[in-house]
Enzyme design. Sequence first.
Site, PDB file in Angstrom:
ATOM      1  N   SER A 283      -9.105  -5.800   4.935  1.00  0.00           N
ATOM      2  CA  SER A 283      -9.081  -4.749   3.264  1.00  0.00           C
ATOM      3  C   SER A 283     -10.115  -5.557   1.987  1.00  0.00           C
ATOM      4  O   SER A 283      -9.911  -6.426   1.468  1.00  0.00           O
ATOM      5  CB  SER A 283      -7.874  -4.640   2.934  1.00  0.00           C
ATOM      6  OG  SER A 283      -7.028  -4.482   3.550  1.00  0.00           O
TER       7      SER A 283
ATOM      8  N   THR B 178      -4.243   6.922   0.222  1.00  0.00           N
ATOM      9  CA  THR B 178      -6.270   7.711   0.424  1.00  0.00           C
ATOM     10  C   THR B 178      -6.347   8.935  -1.095  1.00  0.00           C
ATOM     11  O   THR B 178      -4.807   8.946  -0.898  1.00  0.00           O
ATOM     12  CB  THR B 178      -5.794   8.440   1.708  1.00  0.00           C
ATOM     13  OG1 THR B 178      -6.142   7.234   2.224  1.00  0.00           O
ATOM     14  CG2 THR B 178      -7.803   8.512   1.431  1.00  0.00           C
TER      15      THR B 178
ATOM     16  N   ASP C 297      -9.524   0.913   2.385  1.00  0.00           N
ATOM     17  CA  ASP C 297      -7.965   0.082   2.944  1.00  0.00           C
ATOM     18  C   ASP C 297      -8.862   0.895   4.030  1.00  0.00           C
ATOM     19  O   ASP C 297      -8.584   1.674   4.982  1.00  0.00           O
ATOM     20  CB  ASP C 297      -6.736   0.985   2.896  1.00  0.00           C
ATOM     21  CG  ASP C 297      -6.075   0.892   3.447  1.00  0.00           C
ATOM     22  OD1 ASP C 297      -5.236  -0.368   4.177  1.00  0.00           O
ATOM     23  OD2 ASP C 297      -4.675   1.700   3.563  1.00  0.00           O
TER      24      ASP C 297
ATOM     25  N   TYR D  47       0.865   5.611  -0.334  1.00  0.00           N
ATOM     26  CA  TYR D  47       0.498   6.251   0.539  1.00  0.00           C
ATOM     27  C   TYR D  47       0.578   8.470  -0.730  1.00  0.00           C
ATOM     28  O   TYR D  47       0.950   9.518   0.168  1.00  0.00           O
ATOM     29  CB  TYR D  47       1.693   7.122   1.412  1.00  0.00           C
ATOM     30  CG  TYR D  47       0.874   7.782   2.288  1.00  0.00           C
ATOM     31  CD1 TYR D  47       0.122   7.805   3.759  1.00  0.00           C
ATOM     32  CD2 TYR D  47       2.291   8.242   3.213  1.00  0.00           C
ATOM     33  CE1 TYR D  47      -0.278   8.721   4.468  1.00  0.00           C
ATOM     34  CE2 TYR D  47       2.182   9.742   3.759  1.00  0.00           C
ATOM     35  CZ  TYR D  47       0.667   9.379   4.958  1.00  0.00           C
ATOM     36  OH  TYR D  47       0.696  10.875   5.962  1.00  0.00           O
TER      37      TYR D  47
ATOM     38  N   ASP E 136       0.930  -0.936   0.010  1.00  0.00           N
ATOM     39  CA  ASP E 136       0.208  -0.017  -0.087  1.00  0.00           C
ATOM     40  C   ASP E 136       0.955   1.699   0.186  1.00  0.00           C
ATOM     41  O   ASP E 136       1.746   1.320   0.623  1.00  0.00           O
ATOM     42  CB  ASP E 136      -0.902   0.006   1.123  1.00  0.00           C
ATOM     43  CG  ASP E 136      -1.905   0.944   0.770  1.00  0.00           C
ATOM     44  OD1 ASP E 136      -2.309   1.478  -0.196  1.00  0.00           O
ATOM     45  OD2 ASP E 136      -2.406   1.072   2.061  1.00  0.00           O
TER      46      ASP E 136
ATOM     47  N   HIS F 196      -3.159  13.883   0.656  1.00  0.00           N
ATOM     48  CA  HIS F 196      -3.878  13.572   2.177  1.00  0.00           C
ATOM     49  C   HIS F 196      -3.097  13.704   3.354  1.00  0.00           C
ATOM     50  O   HIS F 196      -2.931  13.207   4.212  1.00  0.00           O
ATOM     51  CB  HIS F 196      -4.167  11.563   1.249  1.00  0.00           C
ATOM     52  CG  HIS F 196      -4.453  10.720   2.703  1.00  0.00           C
ATOM     53  ND1 HIS F 196      -5.462  10.939   3.075  1.00  0.00           N
ATOM     54  CD2 HIS F 196      -3.187   9.601   3.139  1.00  0.00           C
ATOM     55  CE1 HIS F 196      -5.143   9.838   4.690  1.00  0.00           C
ATOM     56  NE2 HIS F 196      -4.035   9.121   4.358  1.00  0.00           N
TER      57      HIS F 196
ATOM     58  N   TYR G 147       1.741   2.672  15.390  1.00  0.00           N
ATOM     59  CA  TYR G 147       2.504   2.418  15.066  1.00  0.00           C
ATOM     60  C   TYR G 147       4.314   2.737  14.351  1.00  0.00           C
ATOM     61  O   TYR G 147       4.852   2.637  13.011  1.00  0.00           O
ATOM     62  CB  TYR G 147       2.062   3.239  13.377  1.00  0.00           C
ATOM     63  CG  TYR G 147       2.104   5.052  13.786  1.00  0.00           C
ATOM     64  CD1 TYR G 147       1.877   5.920  14.520  1.00  0.00           C
ATOM     65  CD2 TYR G 147       3.055   4.932  12.184  1.00  0.00           C
ATOM     66  CE1 TYR G 147       2.065   6.878  14.810  1.00  0.00           C
ATOM     67  CE2 TYR G 147       2.910   7.017  12.722  1.00  0.00           C
ATOM     68  CZ  TYR G 147       2.440   7.093  13.643  1.00  0.00           C
ATOM     69  OH  TYR G 147       3.333   8.527  13.655  1.00  0.00           O
TER      70      TYR G 147
END
Lengths: 470, 470
Positions: free
Chosen positions: A284, A387, A260, A155, A153, A160, A271
């Site tokens: 997902s 996103t 997601d 970014y 994934d 975003h 995280y």
Amino acid sequence: MPYAIDETHDPSLKSWVESANDPKSDFPIQNLPYVNYMGKDEDPANPLADGFVGPLGVVIGDQILDVNRLLDEGLLETVEEVATNSEDSDICYWLHAVEGLANAPLAFRKELRNQLSTILKSDSSIDRDLVSKLLTPVTDCVFHEPSIGDYTDFYASLYHATNVGSMFRPDNPLLPNYKHIPIGYHGRASSIVASGTSIKRPVGQQAPSEEGGSPAFGPCKLLDYEMEMGVIVGRGNDLGEPISIVEAEDHMLGMCILNDWSARDLQKWEYVPLGPFLAKNFASTVSPYIVTMEALAPFRCPAMERDAGDPQPLPYMDSDANRKAGGFDIMVEVHLSSAKMREQGIEPVHLSTGNFKDMYWTLAQMLTHHTVNGCNLQPGDLLGSGTISGTTRDARGSMLELTWDGDPFAEPPVVVPGTQRTPIVLPTGEERKFIADGDEVIMKAYCEREGFRRIGFGECRGIIEPARTL
Amino acid sequence: MPYAIDETHDPSLKSWVESANDPKSDFPIQNLPYVNYMGKDEDPANPLADGFVGPLGVVIGDQILDVNRLLDEGLLETVEEVATNSEDSDICYWLHAVEGLANAPLAFRKELRNQLSTILKSDSSIDRDLVSKLLTPVTDCVFHEPSIGDYTDFYASLYHATNVGSMFRPDNPLLPNYKHIPIGYHGRASSIVASGTSIKRPVGQQAPSEEGGSPAFGPCKLLDYEMEMGVIVGRGNDLGEPISIVEAEDHMLGMCILNDWSARDLQKWEYVPLGPFLAKNFASTVSPYIVTMEALAPFRCPAMERDAGDPQPLPYMDSDANRKAGGFDIMVEVHLSSAKMREQGIEPVHLSTGNFKDMYWTLAQMLTHHTVNGCNLQPGDLLGSGTISGTTRDARGSMLELTWDGDPFAEPPVVVPGTQRTPIVLPTGEERKFIADGDEVIMKAYCEREGFRRIGFGECRGIIEPARTL
């Protein structure tokens, strides 16, 4: 770019499958997306259904055409010919499911599209009675996500990243690496599910309310979606052999919608320093329709322009073709319906509309960057875009952004530190800052351009079920 | 705990395969690890070799016994019986490769071990001439890593986390979540390779030398290894259905050595905010011998004790059995040989010896935490432990730690901020702060306990080749 506009995109082409000619259909003859499917009445206990990933279908209007049976009936002769001329001919594998087709050469995929278009067009000389028997209404089928080896994934939306960064670091929303690297991380392949699969609210640890305190444990309180597009990788590369930016698109089969799902409270606590984990891997959701790179040819657009002060991409992620046509003009919409709304027969509410062309990094850049260190991609791998958000409030692709009282793109920036949120009010009077049990999130994506037929990606749906009892 | 000490662990048991009785052998009859293998002279172009993941072998001394052919010869009757009594009997699949066996019920795995022990023991009544024909010397075979669906890497050594944290945050080396959560992230499954596979030095972006500057691009300058153990997941769980700490070990097949190669300069630049990506996914090496949970029963030990001020694990990660015997007493060693050393016939030098019992989190805690949100594990998934480091300098499981001039565990802590490093001097006079081209990293792991036969994990080897030409 290997994907050019040709006669299969001709807007005057119509199909003898009448539903495909409805201008509102996502699936006109110009689209022809592939799916893994089976009939609703097929026995899921039969061996074929165990880890089932086929057969391969192609969608036309509201029908699915069985590609394997077209082969059996001898209707794919020109395609077989291309296969025979290919060094590593394996037509049965290439036509067994989406992930098989991912491994087929470009020439094979192109001829398959041509031949399907020829079979399905209004003035086709094909035996329609025969082909009609190979059609099943979409409503009589269940879909299966492709068999995905690895899921990455990204970014890639600057907007975003800026929105999210502004919430936590108002003075310095973007990290120094953002404009140099398409930031990405590995996701969980096993928990990728097809549209329509219900998702249990995840359970987990949440950040302590005060520093040094103990974490809370229980159902996620800040459940969110993320509106993304995904690309299914086509042919892969050997370990140690990167894919250049010039060849990147040769290694893509097609695209789908990707939700997601994100547990924000789990994410915040877990995280650092290694990235999101349980906040994402509970599920997902992907739309089952794989819209091919070939079908998307008319909807290409320039990569997002860099601002004057922005660094240029390093040479390994830069090419003329990528600058001129590395982008995709794809509208992406998010809708929501609560359980109460469905009970009262109220239509889903529109939450946002963004556009995939607003991504800072192109798919080709993401794929090239992914392999520059020698990492090997494999057919059927999934790359998520991250996103998709734009500069305006109604183009924000997650609840985290939509209900947040800030605008880092205003002049001067209006950024409200902390967690102040304005809820979304539903037609029932219910309020949402994040996703509640029973809510259904519905994502749509489609391409429109003057002079071309509209093509769509169908829908990516998921209802949130209550968390398990603790 | 489902894995008890039984007659298969009896130290007096010997095998008629004489090499297994050598006290130095990693593979006495008490071990019986499984491998995916094929003969060196088998044609890799035959269909079986395409995406080859079998046949399943069991290692005894310096020989590999073909488990599939034992079945063909009717020598696994009692095992077939257990399969027949199982609800979802699928003996051909369970015996086709390591990842098939991962899906077999515990009772089946247990009976297979019993039967293999019975066949191979000195006083076996079996037809030895027949079974001898099913043996191939290890030196005549090539191994294949199991087919791994998803790969997750943890960070479960407090000492490793403290060492690494001290380099960047001397005053506050451990992040607040560390003692509450077994921190983990998703790794790349496609680039996991079997021991002996050469690894090209990765290429990528490295942090700018000054703030706001442009990143460098080129071959990694700070290439490292990480000494880890991996667990191959056995039976999985359904999405949304967590595995409790009490059941966690039922879902493990066995363990192997894992070298989590790491490009430190790529990692430093890319890892915020979503974690390591290209710094890790160019390759991870596993030893091919899957030492079963059954074989490890005699080497269990208590989970690491918490210090007085430490939080207790949340209830979902706590159990009596885990506290008493959640750990594994496994010695782990790292050795290195440079190209020059090999040319001069010099043996590899010893770099470090650690112990897997020094992990803050147990495997059962990692697996349970992984699923607490509903994430589904699948048979053959790989969970890495994270770098295994101890409190002393010679127990540090990576070059990053070994050559670093700091000791956060000394009284008072001796932590040297910045990057001051003392190189390791090789017998050739060569110096190493990180891994150079041509270096071979050799990892070993083994269990020793008074009253039991020593069992080993074999070796996990990899040579670093020069980066591709840019």
